[in-house]
Design a protein around this motif. Structure first.
Motif, PDB file in Angstrom:
ATOM      1  N   GLN A  48       0.835  -1.199   0.000  1.00 11.74           N
ATOM      2  CA  GLN A  48       0.000   0.000   0.000  1.00 11.74           C
ATOM      3  C   GLN A  48       0.870   1.250   0.000  1.00 11.74           C
ATOM      4  OE1 GLN A  48      -2.883   0.063   3.115  1.00 11.74           O
ATOM      5  NE2 GLN A  48      -4.261  -1.326   2.063  1.00 11.74           N
ATOM      6  N   ALA A  49       0.294   2.322  -0.512  1.00 12.49           N
ATOM      7  CA  ALA A  49       0.975   3.617  -0.533  1.00 12.49           C
ATOM      8  C   ALA A  49      -0.089   4.695  -0.548  1.00 12.49           C
ATOM      9  CB  ALA A  49       1.894   3.725  -1.756  1.00 12.49           C
ATOM     10  N   GLU A 156      -3.444   0.581  -2.993  1.00 13.99           N
ATOM     11  CA  GLU A 156      -3.068  -0.800  -2.677  1.00 13.99           C
ATOM     12  C   GLU A 156      -2.591  -1.482  -3.951  1.00 13.99           C
ATOM     13  OE1 GLU A 156      -4.843  -4.404   0.018  1.00 13.99           O
ATOM     14  OE2 GLU A 156      -6.200  -3.475  -1.427  1.00 13.99           O
ATOM     15  N   ARG A 157      -1.522  -2.288  -3.805  1.00 14.07           N
ATOM     16  CA  ARG A 157      -0.985  -3.012  -4.942  1.00 14.07           C
ATOM     17  C   ARG A 157      -2.019  -3.986  -5.503  1.00 14.07           C
ATOM     18  NH1 ARG A 157       3.527  -1.586  -7.910  1.00 14.07           N
ATOM     19  NH2 ARG A 157       5.323  -1.231  -6.592  1.00 14.07           N
ATOM     20  N   ARG A 158      -2.047  -4.098  -6.821  1.00  8.78           N
ATOM     21  CA  ARG A 158      -2.914  -5.064  -7.483  1.00  8.78           C
ATOM     22  C   ARG A 158      -2.051  -6.251  -7.924  1.00  8.78           C
ATOM     23  NH1 ARG A 158      -4.621  -1.926 -11.018  1.00  8.78           N
ATOM     24  NH2 ARG A 158      -6.603  -1.224 -10.110  1.00  8.78           N
ATOM     25  N   GLY A 167      -0.149  -2.443 -11.280  1.00 11.28           N
ATOM     26  CA  GLY A 167      -0.465  -1.087 -10.859  1.00 11.28           C
ATOM     27  C   GLY A 167      -1.099  -1.036  -9.478  1.00 11.28           C
ATOM     28  N   TRP A 168      -1.897   0.012  -9.272  1.00 13.66           N
ATOM     29  CA  TRP A 168      -2.482   0.292  -7.973  1.00 13.66           C
ATOM     30  C   TRP A 168      -3.999   0.398  -8.088  1.00 13.66           C
ATOM     31  CZ3 TRP A 168       0.990   0.904  -3.875  1.00 13.66           C
ATOM     32  CH2 TRP A 168       2.325   1.085  -4.241  1.00 13.66           C
ATOM     33  N   LYS A 169      -4.672   0.054  -7.022  1.00 10.58           N
ATOM     34  CA  LYS A 169      -6.104   0.296  -6.933  1.00 10.58           C
ATOM     35  C   LYS A 169      -6.372   1.203  -5.738  1.00 10.58           C
ATOM     36  CE  LYS A 169      -7.285  -3.879  -4.257  1.00 10.58           C
ATOM     37  NZ  LYS A 169      -8.110  -5.103  -4.252  1.00 10.58           N
ATOM     38  N   LEU A 200       1.482  11.957 -13.552  1.00  4.69           N
ATOM     39  CA  LEU A 200       2.412  11.273 -12.674  1.00  4.69           C
ATOM     40  C   LEU A 200       1.717  10.580 -11.512  1.00  4.69           C
ATOM     41  CD1 LEU A 200       5.283  13.933 -12.522  1.00  4.69           C
ATOM     42  CD2 LEU A 200       5.045  11.972 -14.052  1.00  4.69           C
ATOM     43  N   ALA A 201       0.397  10.536 -11.524  1.00  5.04           N
ATOM     44  CA  ALA A 201      -0.360   9.895 -10.453  1.00  5.04           C
ATOM     45  C   ALA A 201      -1.385   8.944 -11.062  1.00  5.04           C
ATOM     46  CB  ALA A 201      -1.043  10.936  -9.567  1.00  5.04           C
ATOM     47  N   THR A 202      -1.947   8.095 -10.224  1.00  8.02           N
ATOM     48  CA  THR A 202      -2.929   7.117 -10.692  1.00  8.02           C
ATOM     49  C   THR A 202      -4.342   7.669 -10.638  1.00  8.02           C
ATOM     50  OG1 THR A 202      -1.488   5.348  -9.870  1.00  8.02           O
ATOM     51  CG2 THR A 202      -3.747   4.753 -10.415  1.00  8.02           C
TER      52      THR A 202
END
Length: 452
Positions: A48-49, A156-158, A167-169, A200-202
């Motif tokens: 997570q981040a 959170e990592r996918r 990627g990330w969710k 630069l962001a999700t």
């Protein structure tokens, strides 16, 4: 996440949790984990981040309050964006249909005590313009604004089943007011409006002010230049030379006399008298030599372009040079179709999960906007009426030609003539000679009626 959050809150007595970094550190201590995200952001738990909140909201707010071009562009966006109301829209076989209202839309119609839909949308677009993001949550039947620079998006990592990451969710949102404990909100509890994605962001958005910071600085410097030019008697800079024999004391007295008699707007256009040995030379350029209006107008136009507002709409100089009723109409349509309608669609989609959907309809619905009463779009309504008139005549012609009414409606609505289905029946004009329907039968033995 709930038990993990309780653990973090339980440890907050021994460790102050005042920032996302403190929150992450407490999580790491509770789980014995430490790590750093490849995105350069602190991990909140394994995998997570958090996407950090923008830190430039205060600076952009000052630009909004002090720069007239940015003020005009943002106010124009706010005035039109805040005009519609929200409605539910039926979807018939995936096609948008009629709109209707329900009591479930009350949080958007009266978002807080004394608040209106216009107040909600004004705040929504203002946050998006300044910070790139607007966050709202529904708490006790009241819409609550989450200040963008106090919100961080927890990711959170996918994991892929065969290994590796995809990627990330979005895991949730962390809202923290200065000096207070953070509040964690699930994604379904937050309406996140980010019309311009940050590359630069999700999930985070980016303000349209970011690429025009230099233009804004240049516009501010031009305003300062005009002020200084007026303070200097509205004339270019001058160099005054005196003879070598003039002593420093005499030079200082001469300078003080010149400044007191000729410096400032109140001393403009006075006749300049010089004694023997003094020589005046003009240096620099005036506004006309600089082509000042064109230089400043080009910067204003670039700021308006970043805002998606045609210069003629906000009365900027380059827009007014080509100001005609026709040009204004084209600019108004560009502003509505290219800027406002996409923002409305995005706003409706972001707010949909915070209001109660209507039940028992037996068909799909979506939250949509009703712009029928928006004065800015009245010319568009006239054009829409003309289009409907053309479509109605097309429907009439196709039905008369023998196509089924149902297929004609689908074909005209989707603009796909392959959907037309013919009945096999043709109009009288298309029948071959002798194939017409015979008239009523008569007995040839009976004499014809008198006068026949």
């Amino acid at each position: 996440m709930t038990s993990l959050w309780k653990a973090v809150r339980g440890r907050s007595e021994a460790r102050s949790v005042s920032t996302i970094e403190d929150y992450a550190a407490a999580l790491q201590e509770s789980m014995g984990y430490s790590g750093w995200s490849p995105l350069g952001i602190t991990q909140t738990q394994p995998g997570q981040a958090a996407e950090k909140a923008p830190t430039d909201l205060v600076g952009y707010a000052q630009m909004f309050a002090t720069n007239p071009v940015i003020w005009a562009c943002m106010v124009a966006r706010m005035a039109v964006f805040s005009a519609p109301r929200f409605q539910w829209q039926r979807l018939n076989n995936g096609q948008p249909s009629e709109t209707f209202g329900t009591p479930g839309l009350a949080p958007l119609e009266r978002p807080w005590l004394g608040g209106t839909t216009q107040d909600l949308l004004n705040r929504k677009i203002q946050d998006a313009d300044l910070a790139g993001n607007s966050y709202w949550t529904l708490f006790m039947d009241e819409m609550v604004r989450l200040r963008p620079d106090w919100v961080q998006i927890v990711l959170e990592r996918r994991m892929h089943p065969h290994g590796g990451y995809l990627g990330w969710k979005r895991y949730g949102y962390l809202y923290q007011e200065p000096g207070c404990d953070p509040v964690f909100l699930w994604p379904e509890e937050v309406a996140h409006f980010a019309p311009t994605p940050d590359p630069l962001a999700t999930f985070r958005g980016m303000s349209w002010l970011t690429p025009v910071i230099r233009e804004t600085q240049a516009d501010n410097m031009m305003a300062a230049h005009k002020k200084k030019f007026m303070e200097n008697a509205a004339t270019p800079n001058m160099v005054v030379r005196l003879a070598r024999e003039v002593t420093p004391d005499a030079f200082a007295k001469f300078k003080d006399k010149m400044d007191s008699d000729h410096r400032g707007v109140e001393n403009a256009y006075k006749t300049l008298y010089l004694g023997g040995g003094a020589d005046v030379t003009v240096v620099g350029k005036d506004f006309q030599q600089l082509d000042f209006s064109k230089t400043q107008g080009a910067g204003e136009t670039r700021i308006a372009a970043a805002a998606g507002v045609p210069p003629i709409i906000v009365g900027l100089s380059e827009g007014l040079q080509a100001a005609t009723y026709s040009n204004y109409g084209q600019a108004r349509r560009r502003f509505a179709d290219g800027t406002i309608h996409p923002l409305w669609q995005n706003a409706a989609g972001s707010l949909e999960h915070l209001v109660a959907p209507p039940g028992g309809l037996g068909q799909a619905v979506r939250l949509w906007y009703d712009a029928n009463d928006v004065p800015f779009l009245r010319e568009d309504r006239k054009d829409a009426a003309e289009i409907q008139g053309i479509q109605s005549r097309t429907i009439r012609a196709l039905v008369d030609a023998g196509y089924t009414p149902e297929s004609v409606q689908r074909a005209v609505r989707s603009e796909d003539w392959a959907l037309l289905v013919h009945t096999g029946m043709f109009s009288v004009q298309l029948q071959p000679p002798g194939s017409g329907t015979p008239g009523p039968a008569t007995d040839p033995s009976e004499p014809p009626e008198e006068g026949a």
